[in-house]
Write an enzyme that holds these catalytic residues in place. Structure first.
Site, PDB file in Angstrom:
ATOM      1  N   LYS A  42      25.049 -23.275 -30.800  1.00 36.71           N
ATOM      2  CA  LYS A  42      26.461 -23.669 -30.705  1.00 36.71           C
ATOM      3  C   LYS A  42      27.289 -23.013 -31.812  1.00 36.71           C
ATOM      4  CE  LYS A  42      27.151 -27.783 -29.249  1.00 36.71           C
ATOM      5  NZ  LYS A  42      26.956 -29.221 -29.274  1.00 36.71           N
ATOM      6  N   ARG A 111      28.730 -32.173 -34.783  1.00 39.45           N
ATOM      7  CA  ARG A 111      27.843 -31.953 -33.625  1.00 39.45           C
ATOM      8  C   ARG A 111      26.594 -31.213 -34.054  1.00 39.45           C
ATOM      9  NH1 ARG A 111      30.518 -31.359 -28.415  1.00 39.45           N
ATOM     10  NH2 ARG A 111      32.706 -31.891 -28.605  1.00 39.45           N
ATOM     11  N   GLY A 120      21.968 -32.935 -24.525  1.00 41.50           N
ATOM     12  CA  GLY A 120      21.928 -34.390 -24.596  1.00 41.50           C
ATOM     13  C   GLY A 120      20.848 -34.947 -25.503  1.00 41.50           C
ATOM     14  N   MET A 122      20.464 -34.375 -28.841  1.00 43.46           N
ATOM     15  CA  MET A 122      20.816 -34.606 -30.240  1.00 43.46           C
ATOM     16  C   MET A 122      22.131 -35.360 -30.300  1.00 43.46           C
ATOM     17  SD  MET A 122      18.424 -32.816 -31.863  1.00 43.46           S
ATOM     18  CE  MET A 122      19.138 -32.259 -33.373  1.00 43.46           C
ATOM     19  N   ARG A 355      27.930 -20.831 -24.117  1.00 41.82           N
ATOM     20  CA  ARG A 355      26.555 -20.368 -24.307  1.00 41.82           C
ATOM     21  C   ARG A 355      26.129 -19.711 -22.998  1.00 41.82           C
ATOM     22  NH1 ARG A 355      24.320 -26.461 -24.066  1.00 41.82           N
ATOM     23  NH2 ARG A 355      25.028 -26.743 -21.956  1.00 41.82           N
ATOM     24  N   HIS A 475      24.864 -35.238 -16.938  1.00 42.71           N
ATOM     25  CA  HIS A 475      23.579 -35.151 -17.646  1.00 42.71           C
ATOM     26  C   HIS A 475      22.430 -34.920 -16.670  1.00 42.71           C
ATOM     27  CE1 HIS A 475      19.920 -36.968 -19.413  1.00 42.71           C
ATOM     28  NE2 HIS A 475      20.336 -36.357 -20.500  1.00 42.71           N
ATOM     29  N   ARG A 604     -16.267 -16.127  -6.734  1.00 47.74           N
ATOM     30  CA  ARG A 604     -17.265 -17.106  -7.216  1.00 47.74           C
ATOM     31  C   ARG A 604     -18.276 -17.352  -6.095  1.00 47.74           C
ATOM     32  NH1 ARG A 604     -12.407 -19.700  -9.705  1.00 47.74           N
ATOM     33  NH2 ARG A 604     -12.881 -20.172 -11.884  1.00 47.74           N
ATOM     34  N   GLU A 795     -17.403 -15.567 -22.067  1.00 42.92           N
ATOM     35  CA  GLU A 795     -16.951 -16.953 -21.985  1.00 42.92           C
ATOM     36  C   GLU A 795     -17.635 -17.856 -23.002  1.00 42.92           C
ATOM     37  OE1 GLU A 795     -17.270 -18.150 -17.846  1.00 42.92           O
ATOM     38  OE2 GLU A 795     -19.157 -17.110 -17.606  1.00 42.92           O
ATOM     39  N   SER A 814     -15.014  -9.380 -18.344  1.00 46.86           N
ATOM     40  CA  SER A 814     -13.934 -10.199 -17.811  1.00 46.86           C
ATOM     41  C   SER A 814     -13.945 -11.495 -18.608  1.00 46.86           C
ATOM     42  CB  SER A 814     -14.150 -10.478 -16.326  1.00 46.86           C
ATOM     43  OG  SER A 814     -13.107 -11.308 -15.853  1.00 46.86           O
ATOM     44  N   ASN A 818     -11.631 -20.108 -19.152  1.00 46.02           N
ATOM     45  CA  ASN A 818     -11.847 -21.554 -18.944  1.00 46.02           C
ATOM     46  C   ASN A 818     -13.019 -22.004 -19.814  1.00 46.02           C
ATOM     47  OD1 ASN A 818      -9.951 -21.294 -16.917  1.00 46.02           O
ATOM     48  ND2 ASN A 818     -11.486 -21.089 -15.300  1.00 46.02           N
ATOM     49  N   ASP A 819     -14.149 -21.317 -19.649  1.00 48.02           N
ATOM     50  CA  ASP A 819     -15.306 -21.690 -20.455  1.00 48.02           C
ATOM     51  C   ASP A 819     -15.101 -21.337 -21.913  1.00 48.02           C
ATOM     52  OD1 ASP A 819     -17.427 -23.030 -19.064  1.00 48.02           O
ATOM     53  OD2 ASP A 819     -17.493 -21.290 -17.739  1.00 48.02           O
ATOM     54  N   CYS A 882     -10.249 -13.669 -15.959  1.00 43.64           N
ATOM     55  CA  CYS A 882     -10.272 -14.342 -14.666  1.00 43.64           C
ATOM     56  C   CYS A 882     -10.248 -15.862 -14.788  1.00 43.64           C
ATOM     57  CB  CYS A 882     -11.469 -13.893 -13.830  1.00 43.64           C
ATOM     58  SG  CYS A 882     -13.042 -14.253 -14.623  1.00 43.64           S
ATOM     59  N   TYR A 902      -6.388  -5.790 -16.645  1.00 39.15           N
ATOM     60  CA  TYR A 902      -5.888  -6.582 -15.518  1.00 39.15           C
ATOM     61  C   TYR A 902      -6.016  -8.070 -15.788  1.00 39.15           C
ATOM     62  CZ  TYR A 902     -10.780  -7.363 -14.172  1.00 39.15           C
ATOM     63  OH  TYR A 902     -12.095  -7.745 -14.169  1.00 39.15           O
TER      64      TYR A 902
HETATM   65  C1  PEP Z   1     -14.019 -19.139 -16.675  1.00 40.93           C
HETATM   66  O1  PEP Z   1     -14.876 -19.779 -17.275  1.00 40.93           O
HETATM   67  O2  PEP Z   1     -12.920 -18.847 -17.150  1.00 40.93           O
HETATM   68  C2  PEP Z   1     -14.266 -18.732 -15.280  1.00 40.93           C
HETATM   69  C3  PEP Z   1     -13.390 -17.985 -14.632  1.00 40.93           C
HETATM   70  O3  PEP Z   1     -15.386 -19.217 -14.684  1.00 40.93           O
HETATM   71  P1  PEP Z   1     -15.489 -20.674 -14.053  1.00 40.93           P
HETATM   72  O4  PEP Z   1     -14.127 -21.295 -14.100  1.00 40.93           O
HETATM   73  O5  PEP Z   1     -15.983 -20.496 -12.681  1.00 40.93           O
HETATM   74  O6  PEP Z   1     -16.463 -21.313 -14.973  1.00 40.93           O
HETATM   75 MG    MG Z   2     -16.874 -19.812 -16.470  1.00 40.30          MG
END
Ligand code: PEP
Ligand code: MG
Length: 923
Positions: A42, A111, A120, A122, A355, A475, A604, A795, A814, A818-819, A882, A902
């Site tokens: 502001k 303000r 809204g 603050m 703004r 709002h 998978r 992983e 790759s 997740n793991d 992945c 990728y």
């Molecule tokens: C991961 O672990 O990121 C993965 C892609 O394998 P999954 O989710 O199948 O364990």
């Molecule tokens: Mg995995």
């Protein structure tokens, strides 16, 4: 999009260099729009408008640095008071008035204004400087006693609530009581005498609630208000909003002190909000709301219904024309949609704020391409004006607008189309109810007369928001648009009774219709329509376009699809990251390809062993003899080969990474408890078939032997492949033979075999040696070259830390984030969501789940290290990701920066990943 870092960079000073004197206060004439970090959004924009020569009331800004110092030490920095005094003196000199003193007292607003807009969230206090003494002076000077007392009661009300912490309802209830007593329908009907009475009551409320009198000293009012703004940075609402929007907690807010101008001086005054383009649809035109004879907050709070901005032309042509011309100046200057707050004081236009405005997803795409067409921005800039999250919103389904398409639902009323999308849910009438119902897994629509910042929890929990009052800038509308939630506001035909938890109206036949808590309603944020019951939804046209069902260049194609097409084309041209799909079936592969996938990054294979094939895997795992095992493998081989053949065909010419089997073992075994019960029952039931009893006994013994306390950290991935002879070989053979079949059929299969959950290069070498032999034998048998590459997932932390060694045996990595997230943090991805995660999010340990957005500092550091080490060993090592993060907008930027080749994500997220990869490259 926040930068990829978790903390704001801080300046480090050499210990021997004397620190330069800190400047905590900037006059509006000293700043500019690029100083948002220091002056807040502001303050920086007020300074910019001042520089542009636009009519901004004079004032000054206290920096975010002062706020941070205050929050750190609990006290204002010592120099601040003197600096504020000096700037106040100069403001008084400019205005020719003294704060709260004399015959023509200066009044100011205080303000908040952080770097990122937090609508809204603050606190703001207007009319600072009014007191028992100066209210009379203001009445005389303005010649309007009612105005003076109305301003004073607003000050006590706002100050009482935001600075002194008095419950705001106490003031509101008193106003309602008085209106009832004197028979006034609206606030405007209250006379000067009534307002004087209110001021006395409000002062009494303040005394009773706080044990102190409302401060009469103007400077004390101002100083307390400044501190309250500082404190509001850490208020619950602000914290919640920051967590939601991923705004860092340590930025602090600036404070703007600005000479008051008044929109409530009579019918030639007013206040409004305007947009340089339609923030809902993105089209050009006159968009905004105006409220005659009203002060600032009345418009945004949606307390009274506004008139469309276009009507200002008839009320005050001069101000209207000036406003239109200023809006053009601002849009050309900022080269973007601007939103504006203005006030007209007795026919003189003042700009109070501008703004770069929030907008819906559809508006973002349309505006970005319009501005590019106008030559105001480049295509690269157009790409930065949209986000993957917005694209994802456009891919949601919407209501079918065709005739009779509402199914069993009935049209109740039409309000303003404030934020698009289609939402169906159970009506709830308070924020608490919204949270409670949503907590039970129900979709809810939050229904309110109007919303205020206290409704934020409920708005977050709801699918959509419906209000009976307020305009497109109320709002509810502003916050819903910011959140990307469907919102219909100002549906005036609806009588909302939050206490009785119901809404009612009289329908066309004169019958009363009542919707109670828990009843299903549907709201259409694109048309403003409200329905009782559930309206069927249809898929989005943007998805149809991605599916190839809409020609983006055809003359009658919606301009939104054209805009999406244009921006996607540009993103595809500039991005460096390739985008692949996580797909396990030919159908998913084909869809992913239509969405622009450039291969499969993760197939998978465990998903191929569900249904009746599950039993074959069970046989394989529990096989007591080589013959039993061989029989199970022989049965599985042709099934697997057929799976791969179909997928290679769907992805012909593009890489397909097939991951060898990686289930936690228990997913393929009978449940231990159920089996134990069955065996116990068998034993206790005379006459049970002895063969069945014997099989169950043997099965139970095997399941007990293989039972794991932590199956996610147990016999999974490569470990399974190494202890169950023949399993991985069968899969490799199926892949090789499928590829050979496709080759013979004239196809171009590009298979890549991926080994999961590797922790050391030895594991990889063992699998690799065997796989290479199998592939070579197929090549010999079939007389083809298959060019199948072999790589691994990263992983486990150990894999990341020894990536240099692992790369010796891998053609590609790759990242299985997740793991990797699970093992780096040491918490189970299957258990945390229902466990302590909500408390962690609540306490701000993290702003967003690390399973959703990459944890740059922890998991990300391992990714970077593995990239470096892997490429040092093998410069041509191909690198991808992945895990779920591959389709998360923020994480895609990280993977771009980390140098991956990728990302791979679920088919539906591919367009988002393409867009974000483009944005990352063009940044
Ligand atoms: C991961 O672990 O990121 C993965 C892609 O394998 P999954 O989710 O199948 O364990
Ligand atoms: Mg995995």
């Amino acid at each position: 999009m926040p930068e990829i870092q978790t903390r704001a960079p801080s300046l480090t000073l050499d210990a021997n260099t004397p620190a330069p004197p800190v400047k905590y206060v900037y006059d509006f004439s000293e700043g500019n729009k690029d100083l948002k970090e220091l002056l807040g959004g502001k303050g920086a924009n007020l300074a910019e408008m001042t520089r542009l020569g636009l009519p901004v009331p004079p004032g000054f800004t206290i920096t975010t640095e002062a706020c941070r110092a205050y929050l750190r030490t609990g006290a204002e920095p010592p120099e601040l008071r003197d600096e504020v005094s000096a700037h106040l003196a100069s403001l008084e000199a400019t205005m020719g008035k003294r704060l709260g003193t004399g015959a023509d007292p200066l009044l100011v607003s205080v303000r908040s204004g952080a770097k990122f807009s937090m609508p809204g969230m603050m606190d703001t206090v207007l009319n600072i400087g009014l007191s028992d003494e100066s209210v009379d002076a203001l009445a005389r000077q303005s010649g309007n006693e009612r105005f003076a007392w109305d301003s004073y009661r607003r000050l006590i009300q706002m100050f009482g609530k935001t600075v002194l912490g008095v419950d705001g309802d106490l003031f509101e209830d008193r106003i309602e009581e008085l209106k009832r007593a004197v028979g006034a329908a609206t606030d405007v009907e209250l006379t000067a005498g009534h307002l004087r009475e209110l001021v006395a009551d409000f002062k009494r409320i303040v005394r009773e609630q706080t044990g102190r009198d409302f401060p009469q000293e103007p400077r004390e009012q101002m100083d307390l208000a400044i501190q309250a703004v500082f404190d509001s940075w850490n208020g619950d609402r602000a914290r919640l909003y920051r967590r939601q929007e991923r705004i860092p907690n340590d930025l602090g807010t600036a404070v703007n002190i600005c000479a008051m101008v008044f929109g409530n001086l009579g019918p030639d005054s007013g206040t409004g909000v305007a947009f340089t383009r339609d923030p809902a649809g993105g089209h050009q035109g006159v968009y905004g709301d105006y409220l005659c004879n009203a002060q600032g907050e009345d418009v945004v709070a949606g307390i009274r219904n506004t008139v469309p901005l276009a009507e200002l032309e008839a009320l005050d042509k001069t101000s209207y024309d000036q406003l239109m011309s200023i809006m053009e100046t601002l849009e050309n200057h900022y080269r973007d949609l601007c939103d504006i707050e203005f006030t007209i004081e007795r026919g003189k236009l003042w700009m109070l704020q501008t703004r770069v405005g929030k907008r819906t997803a559809a508006a973002a795409f349309r505006i970005a391409t319009q501005l590019a067409d106008q030559g105001l921005i480049s295509e690269a800039e157009a790409l930065q004006r949209v986000t993957g999250a917005q694209l994802a919103q456009l891919m949601f389904p919407r209501f079918d607008n065709g005739a009779d398409a509402t199914g069993a639902a009935t049209h109740l009323a039409t309000g303003l189309a404030a934020s698009p999308g289609a939402a169906v849910g159970r009506a709830v009438f308070s924020s608490e109810a919204a949270v409670a119902w949503a907590g039970r897994g129900e979709r809810v629509i939050l229904v309110r007369r109007e919303t205020n910042p206290d409704d934020l929890d409920g708005m977050l929990a709801a699918e959509g928001i419906l209000t009976s009052r307020g305009g497109k800038t109320s709002h509810a509308a502003v916050v819903a648009r910011g959140m990307g939630k469907t919102c219909v506001c100002g549906a005036e035909a609806l009588e909302v009774d939050t206490k009785a938890r119901r809404l009612s109206l009289t329908d066309r036949n004169g019958d009363a219709v009542v919707i109670g808590e828990g009843d299903l309603i549907s709201i259409d944020g694109s048309s403003g329509k409200v329905y009782a019951g559930e309206v069927p939804v249809v898929p989005s046209e943007v998805v149809e376009y991605f599916e190839g069902g809409v020609d983006p260049l055809a003359p009658d194609t919606d301009d939104l699809v054209r805009a999406v097409h244009r921006i996607m084309t540009f993103a595809d041209n500039v991005r460096r990251l390739r985008v692949r799909a996580n797909a396990d079936t030919a159908e998913d592969a084909a869809r992913a390809r239509r969405f622009g996938a450039e291969g499969i990054g993760l197939c998978r294979t465990e998903h191929m062993f569900l249904g009746e094939r599950r039993e074959l895997v069970e046989h394989l795992i529990l096989a007591g003899t080589d013959e039993e095992r061989a029989a199970a493998l022989t049965a599985l081989l042709p099934l697997q080969r057929a799976d791969f053949t179909e997928i290679f065909e769907a992805m012909d010419g593009l890489p397909v990474t097939v991951r060898l089997l990686d289930p936690p073992l228990h997913e393929f075994l009978p449940d231990l408890t159920e089996l134990s019960v069955r065996v116990a029952l068998n034993d206790a039931t005379p006459g049970t078939d002895p063969d069945t009893a014997d099989t169950d006994h043997r099965l139970l013994a095997a399941v007990q032997r293989l039972h794991e306390q932590n199956p996610m950290l147990g016999l999974r991935g490569v470990r399974l492949g190494l202890v169950i002879p023949g399993l991985f070989s069968m899969q490799v053979r199926a892949i090789g033979e499928a590829a050979a079949d496709r080759r013979e059929a004239g196809g171009d299969p590009r298979a890549e075999i991926m080994i999961p959950l590797v922790g050391t290069v030895q594991e990889l070498e063992l699998v690799r040696d065997e796989a290479e032999q199998i592939i070579a034998s197929i090549e010999r048998e079939r007389g083809v070259s298959l060019a199948i590459t072999l790589g691994t997932m990263i992983e486990l932390p150990r894999a990341a830390l020894t990536a240099g060694q692992i790369a010796e045996s891998a053609d590609f990595f790759s990242f299985g984030t997740n793991d990797l997230t699970q093992t780096v943090w040491g918490f189970s991805r299957d258990d945390v969501e229902g466990s302590f995660f909500s408390a962690y999010l609540e306490k701000g340990v993290f702003g967003v789940s690390p399973f959703e957005t990459i944890d740059v500092d922890g998991v990300g550091a391992l990714v970077r290290a593995a990239v470096r080490a892997g490429r040092a060993t093998r410069p041509d090592l191909k690198l991808g990701v992945c895990g779920e993060h591959g389709g998360d907008p923020y994480s895609v930027h990280f993977f771009h920066e980390a140098g991956l080749d990728y990302v791979s994500c679920s088919p539906f997220r591919i367009p988002v990943a393409r867009l974000e990869a483009g944005r990352a490259a063009a940044d």
